[in-house]
Design a protein around this motif. Sequence first.
Motif, PDB file in Angstrom:
ATOM      1  N   GLY A 161       0.805  -1.215   0.000  1.00  0.00           N
ATOM      2  CA  GLY A 161       0.000   0.000   0.000  1.00  0.00           C
ATOM      3  C   GLY A 161       0.841   1.271   0.000  1.00  0.00           C
ATOM      4  N   SER A 162       0.246   2.337  -0.530  1.00  0.00           N
ATOM      5  CA  SER A 162       0.931   3.631  -0.589  1.00  0.00           C
ATOM      6  C   SER A 162      -0.118   4.727  -0.643  1.00  0.00           C
ATOM      7  N   ALA A 163      -0.097   5.614   0.341  1.00  0.00           N
ATOM      8  CA  ALA A 163      -1.051   6.721   0.358  1.00  0.00           C
ATOM      9  C   ALA A 163      -0.860   7.633  -0.852  1.00  0.00           C
ATOM     10  N   GLU A 164       0.392   7.863  -1.214  1.00  0.00           N
ATOM     11  CA  GLU A 164       0.667   8.722  -2.369  1.00  0.00           C
ATOM     12  C   GLU A 164       0.093   8.105  -3.646  1.00  0.00           C
ATOM     13  N   LYS A 165       0.289   6.812  -3.820  1.00  0.00           N
ATOM     14  CA  LYS A 165      -0.234   6.144  -5.015  1.00  0.00           C
ATOM     15  C   LYS A 165      -1.758   6.158  -5.041  1.00  0.00           C
ATOM     16  N   LEU A 166      -2.374   5.912  -3.888  1.00  0.00           N
ATOM     17  CA  LEU A 166      -3.835   5.889  -3.867  1.00  0.00           C
ATOM     18  C   LEU A 166      -4.403   7.262  -4.210  1.00  0.00           C
ATOM     19  N   TYR A 167      -3.839   8.303  -3.636  1.00  0.00           N
ATOM     20  CA  TYR A 167      -4.301   9.666  -3.937  1.00  0.00           C
ATOM     21  C   TYR A 167      -4.223   9.935  -5.435  1.00  0.00           C
ATOM     22  N   ASN A 168      -3.102   9.594  -6.044  1.00  0.00           N
ATOM     23  CA  ASN A 168      -2.925   9.850  -7.471  1.00  0.00           C
ATOM     24  C   ASN A 168      -3.813   8.949  -8.327  1.00  0.00           C
ATOM     25  N   SER A 169      -4.037   7.715  -7.882  1.00  0.00           N
ATOM     26  CA  SER A 169      -4.946   6.822  -8.601  1.00  0.00           C
ATOM     27  C   SER A 169      -6.355   7.394  -8.654  1.00  0.00           C
ATOM     28  N   VAL A 170      -6.829   7.833  -7.522  1.00  0.00           N
ATOM     29  CA  VAL A 170      -8.192   8.369  -7.455  1.00  0.00           C
ATOM     30  C   VAL A 170      -8.330   9.620  -8.312  1.00  0.00           C
ATOM     31  N   HIS A 171      -7.366  10.515  -8.214  1.00  0.00           N
ATOM     32  CA  HIS A 171      -7.488  11.786  -8.930  1.00  0.00           C
ATOM     33  C   HIS A 171      -7.240  11.644 -10.429  1.00  0.00           C
ATOM     34  N   SER A 172      -6.374  10.722 -10.835  1.00  0.00           N
ATOM     35  CA  SER A 172      -6.071  10.606 -12.264  1.00  0.00           C
ATOM     36  C   SER A 172      -6.963   9.607 -12.993  1.00  0.00           C
ATOM     37  N   GLN A 173      -7.427   8.567 -12.294  1.00  0.00           N
ATOM     38  CA  GLN A 173      -8.168   7.495 -12.957  1.00  0.00           C
ATOM     39  C   GLN A 173      -9.657   7.476 -12.652  1.00  0.00           C
ATOM     40  N   LEU A 174     -10.065   8.000 -11.510  1.00  0.00           N
ATOM     41  CA  LEU A 174     -11.469   7.947 -11.115  1.00  0.00           C
ATOM     42  C   LEU A 174     -12.148   9.313 -11.153  1.00  0.00           C
ATOM     43  N   PHE A 175     -11.523  10.304 -10.558  1.00  0.00           N
ATOM     44  CA  PHE A 175     -12.143  11.630 -10.539  1.00  0.00           C
ATOM     45  C   PHE A 175     -12.163  12.287 -11.915  1.00  0.00           C
ATOM     46  N   THR A 176     -11.538  11.690 -12.909  1.00  0.00           N
ATOM     47  CA  THR A 176     -11.595  12.191 -14.284  1.00  0.00           C
ATOM     48  C   THR A 176     -12.815  11.663 -15.039  1.00  0.00           C
ATOM     49  N   LEU A 177     -13.562  10.736 -14.446  1.00  0.00           N
ATOM     50  CA  LEU A 177     -14.797  10.249 -15.051  1.00  0.00           C
ATOM     51  C   LEU A 177     -15.921  11.270 -14.841  1.00  0.00           C
ATOM     52  N   PRO A 178     -17.019  11.168 -15.602  1.00  0.00           N
ATOM     53  CA  PRO A 178     -18.119  12.132 -15.454  1.00  0.00           C
ATOM     54  C   PRO A 178     -18.702  12.149 -14.043  1.00  0.00           C
ATOM     55  N   ASP A 179     -19.180  13.316 -13.624  1.00  0.00           N
ATOM     56  CA  ASP A 179     -19.766  13.457 -12.294  1.00  0.00           C
ATOM     57  C   ASP A 179     -20.948  12.522 -12.077  1.00  0.00           C
ATOM     58  N   GLU A 180     -21.669  12.189 -13.149  1.00  0.00           N
ATOM     59  CA  GLU A 180     -22.865  11.352 -13.025  1.00  0.00           C
ATOM     60  C   GLU A 180     -22.534   9.860 -12.934  1.00  0.00           C
ATOM     61  N   THR A 181     -21.289   9.499 -13.154  1.00  0.00           N
ATOM     62  CA  THR A 181     -20.884   8.093 -13.025  1.00  0.00           C
ATOM     63  C   THR A 181     -21.151   7.622 -11.601  1.00  0.00           C
ATOM     64  N   ILE A 182     -21.748   6.433 -11.485  1.00  0.00           N
ATOM     65  CA  ILE A 182     -22.064   5.887 -10.168  1.00  0.00           C
ATOM     66  C   ILE A 182     -20.899   5.050  -9.657  1.00  0.00           C
ATOM     67  N   VAL A 183     -20.514   5.299  -8.415  1.00  0.00           N
ATOM     68  CA  VAL A 183     -19.460   4.537  -7.744  1.00  0.00           C
ATOM     69  C   VAL A 183     -20.085   3.344  -7.036  1.00  0.00           C
ATOM     70  N   TYR A 184     -19.586   2.156  -7.366  1.00  0.00           N
ATOM     71  CA  TYR A 184     -19.964   0.940  -6.658  1.00  0.00           C
ATOM     72  C   TYR A 184     -18.699   0.356  -6.038  1.00  0.00           C
ATOM     73  N   PRO A 185     -18.565   0.439  -4.714  1.00  0.00           N
ATOM     74  CA  PRO A 185     -17.340  -0.009  -4.049  1.00  0.00           C
ATOM     75  C   PRO A 185     -17.376  -1.496  -3.719  1.00  0.00           C
ATOM     76  N   ALA A 186     -16.239  -2.031  -3.272  1.00  0.00           N
ATOM     77  CA  ALA A 186     -16.164  -3.429  -2.852  1.00  0.00           C
ATOM     78  C   ALA A 186     -16.689  -3.628  -1.435  1.00  0.00           C
ATOM     79  N   HIS A 187     -16.724  -2.558  -0.651  1.00  0.00           N
ATOM     80  CA  HIS A 187     -17.187  -2.670   0.731  1.00  0.00           C
ATOM     81  C   HIS A 187     -17.965  -1.424   1.141  1.00  0.00           C
ATOM     82  N   ASP A 188     -18.869  -1.616   2.085  1.00  0.00           N
ATOM     83  CA  ASP A 188     -19.418  -0.494   2.829  1.00  0.00           C
ATOM     84  C   ASP A 188     -19.886  -1.023   4.178  1.00  0.00           C
ATOM     85  N   TYR A 189     -19.660  -0.233   5.216  1.00  0.00           N
ATOM     86  CA  TYR A 189     -19.929  -0.686   6.573  1.00  0.00           C
ATOM     87  C   TYR A 189     -21.098   0.071   7.211  1.00  0.00           C
TER      88      TYR A 189
END
Length: 247
Positions: A161-189
């Motif tokens: 794991g790496s906090a730096e990598k996760l931050y960049n993954s989210v901002h470059s690969q996920l937050f670049t998708l349309p705002d209306e895209t629905i997020v379905y995660p692997a977990h929720d508590y």
Amino acid sequence: MTAGKGSIVKAGEAMGFKQLFDDDSSTYTYLLWDPSTKDAIIVDPVDIQVDRDLKEIESLGLNLVYGVNTHAHADHITGTGLLKTKIDGFQSVISDASGAKADIKIGPGDKIVFGSRSISVRATPGHTEGCLSYVADDESFVLTGDTLLIQGCGRTDFQGGSAEKLYNSVHSQLFTLPDETIVYPAHDYKGRTSAKLGDEKKTNPRLGEGKTESDFVEIMKNLNLSYPKKIDVAVPANMRCGVPDVE
């Protein structure tokens, strides 16, 4: 049961979708299928829920082709190994970067095709080195694994794991998708099933608007989480894609 083989290109139909939940590990499993051919994939199956999943597959009349994992989970054993014993021709899928065994290894830019539908593969490391997210062919939804959770994210303190990598993954690969895209995660508590990506961009307390990479690294450094109860069993099993250890 026999796995489907077809790859018929036919536009204009919505993708079949069903979200399932395992109470023990708070894991979401996803069934995705082409309504025309009934070819289907299952994402992040859980070993103790395989009988439930098989009933769902049968009731929907699906031809299950692939068992796809977002990463090598630490809190449950994947069901792909058991499903391989139940369905002829069924194949397991995981990231090449995970280092885990599987019938098919995939990476960024690949597509998983079932009938006329597909999901595209994005590398989103940070929770683990081999984390992937899967974007629907029409960008209507994204399966984010443990990389992006609803109002949170996966931990970054083990399995490469790496906090730096996760931050960049989210901002470059996920937050670049349309705002209306629905997020379905692997977990929720907390009983939440999905969220709009635009809402996560704005309000996610770890990764949302205004949070810098250094802010995020500091947040993750101070979580002080206990290790998952099943990590010593789950990770080795998942490195075999859930196939029992015969040695």
